[in-house]
Design a protein around this motif. Structure first.
Motif, short mmCIF file in Angstrom:
data_model
loop_
_atom_site.label_atom_id
_atom_site.label_comp_id
_atom_site.label_asym_id
_atom_site.label_seq_id
_atom_site.Cartn_x
_atom_site.Cartn_y
_atom_site.Cartn_z
N GLN A 157 26.65 -7.86 5.13
CA GLN A 157 25.55 -7.83 4.17
C GLN A 157 24.79 -6.52 4.27
O GLN A 157 24.93 -5.76 5.22
CB GLN A 157 24.59 -9.01 4.37
N PHE A 165 24.55 -7.10 -2.81
CA PHE A 165 25.71 -6.35 -3.29
C PHE A 165 26.20 -6.86 -4.64
O PHE A 165 26.48 -8.06 -4.80
CB PHE A 165 26.90 -6.49 -2.33
N ALA A 170 29.86 -4.08 -3.03
CA ALA A 170 30.60 -4.74 -1.95
C ALA A 170 31.88 -3.97 -1.62
O ALA A 170 32.22 -3.79 -0.45
CB ALA A 170 30.92 -6.18 -2.34
N CYS A 174 32.43 -2.28 2.15
CA CYS A 174 33.58 -2.57 3.01
C CYS A 174 34.33 -1.28 3.34
O CYS A 174 34.71 -1.05 4.50
CB CYS A 174 34.53 -3.57 2.35
N LEU A 181 37.70 -5.28 0.61
CA LEU A 181 37.31 -6.65 0.27
C LEU A 181 38.48 -7.59 0.54
O LEU A 181 39.63 -7.30 0.17
CB LEU A 181 36.89 -6.76 -1.19
N GLY A 201 30.01 -14.67 -0.39
CA GLY A 201 30.38 -13.26 -0.46
C GLY A 201 31.50 -12.99 -1.44
O GLY A 201 32.32 -13.86 -1.74
N TRP A 202 31.53 -11.76 -1.94
CA TRP A 202 32.56 -11.33 -2.88
C TRP A 202 33.93 -11.26 -2.20
O TRP A 202 34.04 -10.89 -1.04
CB TRP A 202 32.23 -9.93 -3.41
N ASP A 241 26.74 -11.32 -0.76
CA ASP A 241 27.22 -10.54 0.38
C ASP A 241 28.70 -10.21 0.15
O ASP A 241 29.20 -10.39 -0.96
CB ASP A 241 27.03 -11.34 1.68
N ALA A 242 29.40 -9.76 1.19
CA ALA A 242 30.81 -9.40 1.05
C ALA A 242 31.60 -9.98 2.22
O ALA A 242 31.09 -10.15 3.33
CB ALA A 242 30.97 -7.88 1.04
#
Length: 342
Positions: A157, A165, A170, A174, A181, A201-202, A241-242
């Motif tokens: 995050q 994000f 995102a 990353c 991702l 998260g994505w 978030d991711a």
């Protein structure tokens, strides 16, 4: 009268859905049951596992070599929108390579019937499914092989807090942490290995999920354990978030004791010919090099974390192994050591 009409509408919808499912199932079975004339089914299993930076061989064998043919290798999943990811095409006499994978791709050619694909210097984005397709005039047939990059998924995050994000943010976040991702398959595998996280998260396809092993009121209440899904979301307007994915690295992470503030931590790493470790790098060292340290240390993104392989009482008393986080303290704080990467 309205109730009768509503019932009829529901029945029509159910019949249509059932017919569509049957048709799809029939088509799938036809594809699945198609007898291969030229290609062998993948031997033993159709998944190859390798680490980033290593080499992988995706098997594809011919039973018979037609007089005139082409073999086309294509990456089919995950697929970039609107792009056909052709990797290599061969006529048996000449090979043509395509796209970003092309320079690292070649045919193994262990014997005259071997058209297996060799990929070198594997990258995180190479993870996915590949199709080996033999084209002989108007006839064609194919086999599917999955390449799984062995790695680790971690939630990430923004320094500004939870759910900051967009999809594109995102992706960048990353990448900045030596990761990409995660795919849904990677998140699912991480969930089976113990990942339990309540923030959504994505993922790399623009969908949003979170993995739950231990249901609790703040995380879906009484729903069963599993991957909770928000489905596809607006990539530019909605924020979450991711979930990032990383694999082995060529270097390693080491710890320098403090107390140091963030600037002092940077200098300490530089003095050792290293740089501040990224979040993906500490996860990689924890996963693949069994990095186990009970001391909080600065990382490149300004967060403070420490990796635990063997949980013990003096390390917060938490019973699960993992990467513990102190969040993003003030960079002027002189309470921590530093994790460096070299």
């Amino acid at each position: 009268m309205n109730a009768i009409m509503n019932c009829i509408a529901v029945l029509v919808t159910l019949v249509w859905c059932f017919s569509w499912i049957c048709a799809k199932h029939h088509h799938h079975n036809q594809e699945k049951d198609k007898v291969l004339k030229y290609l062998l089914e993948p031997p033993v299993y159709a998944e190859v596992t390798a680490c980033r930076g290593h080499m992988a061989i995706l098997p594809c064998m011919m039973m018979i070599k037609p007089a005139h043919y082409r073999v086309k290798w294509t990456k089919i999943e995950p697929l970039k929108t609107g792009v056909q990811n052709i990797v290599l095409i061969t006529t048996g006499h000449e090979d043509k390579k395509y796209g970003s994978l092309g320079p690292r791709a070649s045919l193994l050619r262990a014997h005259s019937l071997d058209v297996s694909l060799r990929l070198t210097d594997l990258e995180l984005e190479d993870d996915g499914s590949y199709r080996c397709e033999l084209i002989n005039g108007i006839e064609d047939e194919n086999v599917i092989i999955t390449l799984r990059i062995e790695g680790v998924v971690f939630p990430y995050q923004s320094q500004r807090g939870r759910y900051r994000f967009t999809f594109f943010n995102a992706q960048e976040a990353c990448a900045e942490q030596d990761a990409t991702l995660a795919t849904h398959k990677q998140l699912y595998r991480a969930w089976t290995e113990g990942l339990d996280w309540c923030n959504a998260g994505w993922l790399n396809d623009g969908t949003v999920h979170y993995p739950i092993l231990h249901p609790r009121p703040a995380c879906g209440g009484g729903l069963l354990p599993g991957i909770r899904s928000y489905g596809p979301r607006h990539r530019a307007q909605e924020q979450f978030d991711a979930f990032c994915f990383t694999s082995t690295t060529k270097g390693s992470v080491f710890y320098i004791p403090g107390p140091l503030n963030f600037v002092e931590a940077e200098h300490a790493c530089r003095k050792e010919g290293a740089g501040l470790a990224r979040v993906g790098q500490i996860y990689s060292s924890w996963k693949f090099q069994m990095l186990d340290r009970c001391d909080g240390g600065w990382l490149q993104d300004g967060s403070v974390r420490f990796p635990i392989i063997n949980p013990r009482e003096r390390c917060g008393g938490v019973t699960e192994l993992g990467i513990r986080s102190f969040g993003y303290p003030s960079k002027s704080s002189r309470l921590y050591g530093v994790y460096c990467y070299r």
